[in-house]
Design a protein around this motif. Structure first.
Motif, PDB file in Angstrom:
ATOM      1  N   ILE A  48       4.809   9.444  12.752  1.00 53.55           N
ATOM      2  CA  ILE A  48       5.422   8.124  12.885  1.00 53.55           C
ATOM      3  C   ILE A  48       4.652   7.005  12.454  1.00 53.55           C
ATOM      4  N   GLY A  49       3.182   7.159  13.183  1.00 55.86           N
ATOM      5  CA  GLY A  49       2.210   6.275  12.614  1.00 55.86           C
ATOM      6  C   GLY A  49       1.668   6.059  11.112  1.00 55.86           C
ATOM      7  N   GLU A  50       1.761   7.387  10.741  1.00 56.27           N
ATOM      8  CA  GLU A  50       1.291   7.365   9.467  1.00 56.27           C
ATOM      9  C   GLU A  50       2.301   6.987   8.390  1.00 56.27           C
ATOM     10  N   ARG A  51       3.503   7.121   8.847  1.00 56.66           N
ATOM     11  CA  ARG A  51       4.814   6.680   7.826  1.00 56.66           C
ATOM     12  C   ARG A  51       4.843   5.194   7.929  1.00 56.66           C
ATOM     13  N   THR A  52       4.675   4.552   9.107  1.00 54.06           N
ATOM     14  CA  THR A  52       4.876   3.201   9.197  1.00 54.06           C
ATOM     15  C   THR A  52       3.344   2.637   8.668  1.00 54.06           C
ATOM     16  N   PHE A  53       2.249   2.973   8.652  1.00 57.73           N
ATOM     17  CA  PHE A  53       1.131   2.538   8.181  1.00 57.73           C
ATOM     18  C   PHE A  53       1.261   2.532   6.661  1.00 57.73           C
ATOM     19  N   ASN A  54       1.588   3.773   5.968  1.00 52.01           N
ATOM     20  CA  ASN A  54       1.756   3.690   4.639  1.00 52.01           C
ATOM     21  C   ASN A  54       2.960   2.585   4.048  1.00 52.01           C
ATOM     22  N   GLU A  55       3.849   2.299   4.929  1.00 47.17           N
ATOM     23  CA  GLU A  55       4.786   1.299   4.397  1.00 47.17           C
ATOM     24  C   GLU A  55       4.265   0.122   4.346  1.00 47.17           C
ATOM     25  N   MET A  56       3.481  -0.135   5.309  1.00 51.36           N
ATOM     26  CA  MET A  56       2.812  -1.550   5.582  1.00 51.36           C
ATOM     27  C   MET A  56       1.938  -1.769   4.493  1.00 51.36           C
ATOM     28  N   LEU A  57       0.924  -0.514   3.905  1.00 51.50           N
ATOM     29  CA  LEU A  57       0.083  -0.831   3.031  1.00 51.50           C
ATOM     30  C   LEU A  57       0.806  -1.051   1.682  1.00 51.50           C
ATOM     31  N   ARG A  58       2.136  -0.418   1.267  1.00 57.13           N
ATOM     32  CA  ARG A  58       2.991  -0.990   0.106  1.00 57.13           C
ATOM     33  C   ARG A  58       3.423  -2.252   0.423  1.00 57.13           C
ATOM     34  N   ALA A  59       3.843  -2.697   1.396  1.00 49.15           N
ATOM     35  CA  ALA A  59       4.668  -3.638   1.554  1.00 49.15           C
ATOM     36  C   ALA A  59       3.850  -5.135   1.721  1.00 49.15           C
ATOM     37  N   GLN A  60       2.468  -5.127   2.026  1.00 47.85           N
ATOM     38  CA  GLN A  60       1.801  -6.166   2.303  1.00 47.85           C
ATOM     39  C   GLN A  60       0.401  -5.983   1.527  1.00 47.85           C
ATOM     40  N   PRO A  61      -0.053  -7.312   1.052  1.00 50.70           N
ATOM     41  CA  PRO A  61      -1.353  -7.247   0.344  1.00 50.70           C
ATOM     42  C   PRO A  61      -2.573  -7.085   1.097  1.00 50.70           C
ATOM     43  N   VAL A  62      -3.345  -6.075   0.622  1.00 48.03           N
ATOM     44  CA  VAL A  62      -4.631  -5.594   1.115  1.00 48.03           C
ATOM     45  C   VAL A  62      -5.767  -6.430   0.599  1.00 48.03           C
ATOM     46  N   LEU A  63      -6.711  -6.604   1.596  1.00 54.90           N
ATOM     47  CA  LEU A  63      -7.898  -7.356   0.828  1.00 54.90           C
ATOM     48  C   LEU A  63      -8.852  -6.459   0.237  1.00 54.90           C
ATOM     49  N   ARG A  64      -9.397  -6.746  -1.173  1.00 59.54           N
ATOM     50  CA  ARG A  64     -10.012  -6.013  -1.975  1.00 59.54           C
ATOM     51  C   ARG A  64     -11.624  -6.142  -1.751  1.00 59.54           C
ATOM     52  N   GLY A 108      -4.178   7.208  14.820  1.00 60.12           N
ATOM     53  CA  GLY A 108      -5.603   6.821  14.459  1.00 60.12           C
ATOM     54  C   GLY A 108      -5.278   5.904  13.095  1.00 60.12           C
ATOM     55  N   LYS A 109      -4.461   5.006  13.095  1.00 60.25           N
ATOM     56  CA  LYS A 109      -4.188   3.877  12.041  1.00 60.25           C
ATOM     57  C   LYS A 109      -4.486   2.604  12.536  1.00 60.25           C
ATOM     58  N   ILE A 110      -5.362   1.637  11.942  1.00 62.59           N
ATOM     59  CA  ILE A 110      -5.621   0.438  12.611  1.00 62.59           C
ATOM     60  C   ILE A 110      -5.510  -0.487  11.390  1.00 62.59           C
ATOM     61  N   GLY A 111      -5.078  -1.712  11.718  1.00 59.78           N
ATOM     62  CA  GLY A 111      -4.790  -2.895  10.862  1.00 59.78           C
ATOM     63  C   GLY A 111      -5.377  -3.710  11.441  1.00 59.78           C
ATOM     64  N   ILE A 112      -6.142  -4.958  10.490  1.00 60.92           N
ATOM     65  CA  ILE A 112      -6.765  -6.049  10.987  1.00 60.92           C
ATOM     66  C   ILE A 112      -6.295  -7.131   9.972  1.00 60.92           C
ATOM     67  N   ASN A 113      -5.936  -8.241  10.436  1.00 66.76           N
ATOM     68  CA  ASN A 113      -5.574  -9.573   9.543  1.00 66.76           C
ATOM     69  C   ASN A 113      -6.701 -10.097   8.915  1.00 66.76           C
ATOM     70  N   THR A 114      -6.789 -10.852   7.942  1.00 66.20           N
ATOM     71  CA  THR A 114      -7.964 -11.713   7.560  1.00 66.20           C
ATOM     72  C   THR A 114      -7.953 -12.812   8.457  1.00 66.20           C
ATOM     73  N   GLY A 115      -7.006 -13.205   9.169  1.00 66.10           N
ATOM     74  CA  GLY A 115      -7.132 -14.386  10.163  1.00 66.10           C
ATOM     75  C   GLY A 115      -8.037 -13.823  11.295  1.00 66.10           C
ATOM     76  N   MET A 116      -7.682 -12.574  11.744  1.00 65.76           N
ATOM     77  CA  MET A 116      -8.647 -12.258  12.741  1.00 65.76           C
ATOM     78  C   MET A 116     -10.055 -12.249  12.388  1.00 65.76           C
ATOM     79  N   LEU A 117     -10.477 -12.122  11.232  1.00 66.94           N
ATOM     80  CA  LEU A 117     -12.022 -12.013  10.885  1.00 66.94           C
ATOM     81  C   LEU A 117     -12.431 -13.562  10.990  1.00 66.94           C
ATOM     82  N   ARG A 118     -11.565 -14.451  10.745  1.00 68.98           N
ATOM     83  CA  ARG A 118     -11.998 -15.933  10.773  1.00 68.98           C
ATOM     84  C   ARG A 118     -12.486 -16.157  12.343  1.00 68.98           C
ATOM     85  N   ILE A 119     -11.972 -15.341  13.210  1.00 67.77           N
ATOM     86  CA  ILE A 119     -12.221 -15.647  14.725  1.00 67.77           C
ATOM     87  C   ILE A 119     -13.513 -14.639  15.143  1.00 67.77           C
ATOM     88  N   ALA A 120     -13.223 -13.339  14.734  1.00 69.69           N
ATOM     89  CA  ALA A 120     -14.135 -12.268  15.102  1.00 69.69           C
ATOM     90  C   ALA A 120     -15.413 -12.416  13.990  1.00 69.69           C
TER      91      ALA A 120
END
Length: 272
Positions: A48-64, A108-120
């Motif tokens: 379930i985790g892997e399928r959800t993570f892969n769907e998010m990678l396809r649907a949302q832009p990732v920082l390069r 073991g799938k972790i996602g971090i938003n760029t908005g969090m990087l501005r705080i952390a």
């Protein structure tokens, strides 16, 4: 009625006995020693985790940005290497989203938003975020939450099954009351328990990995300052900012001792 008929268990009794057997079989302990019930097989949760993570990678832009990605991967590797037992392969991605948020999925799938990087804004603060998310995974919180939701749905189905008048207003009122009671009496409090447990597990993990645990207090103070408002703790899936900081502060001396031991043992992550 014959003797055999008198001894034959009712449908409700059979369901109750089956439910009890499942609960006993699924009872275990979280890494902090808290009793928990998880009914879903680990392999299914990981899928379930892997399928959800892969769907998010396809649907949302990732920082390069390679520099940011290398830093995030460096911190994640240092934390995973400090786990007391192997927990499989881990994947982390940084999503282009200005919401200050992070998440963890089973497997073991972790996602971090760029908005969090501005705080952390320091490696130690970012380690506090990632360690918190790893805490959710190693404590099997997703499985526990899914089990709770399945239990609530099962309870509502039983109300429907044994109702004398399924279409009556009284039955509908009872069903709604059960749903509300489960939401505020079981699901939300457990979610607050999960957040607190992930905070404490993350605090220990970042210290064991050689990151300064005091950065967790700085991080959550910054998160509190960035929040425009927060719902009452009773109706929230997260602890209040004050409760979170108090719990972390209460464990800080022990975390600092672990941090000093990790530093003396050569754990000094260079993820700047």
């Amino acid at each position: 009625m014959t003797v055999n008929e008198q001894q034959e268990p009712s449908v409700s009794m059979r369901i109750a006995l089956l439910g009890l057997a499942l609960l006993l079989a699924a009872c275990g302990e979280s890494p902090t020693g808290r009793t928990q019930v998880t009914l879903v097989p680990d392999q299914q949760m990981a899928a379930i985790g892997e399928r959800t993570f892969n769907e998010m990678l396809r649907a949302q832009p990732v920082l390069r940005d390679s520099r940011v990605r290398e830093q995030v991967h460096c911190i994640t590797k240092a934390l995973v290497d400090a786990l007391p037992a192997p927990h499989g392969d881990w994947s982390v991605a940084v999503f282009k989203d200005e919401t200050p948020n992070a998440f963890a999925l089973p497997g073991g799938k972790i996602g971090i938003n760029t908005g969090m990087l501005r705080i952390a804004s320091t490696p130690d603060q970012l380690a506090a975020v990632i360690a918190h998310e790893i805490g959710h995974v190693i404590a099997d919180h997703s499985n526990e939450r899914l089990t709770q939701q399945l239990a609530v749905q099962g309870g509502l189905m039983l109300v429907d099954l044994f109702a004398d008048e399924p279409d009556s207003l009284a039955h509908e009122a009872l069903r709604k009351a059960l749903g509300i009671g489960a939401q505020y009496g079981v699901l939300l409090p457990y979610s607050r328990t999960h957040e607190t447990e992930a905070d404490l597990l993350g605090l220990e993990l970042m210290a064991d990995a050689g990151f300064d645990p005091r950065a967790s207090l700085t991080l959550w103070r910054k998160m509190a300052a960035a929040a425009e408002g927060q719902p009452l703790e009773f109706l929230s899936t997260h602890p209040s900012n004050e409760s979170r900081l108090e719990d972390l502060a209460a464990e800080m001396d022990a975390a600092l001792a672990r941090y000093q031991q990790a530093q003396q043992g050569g754990r000094r992550p260079r993820c700047g």
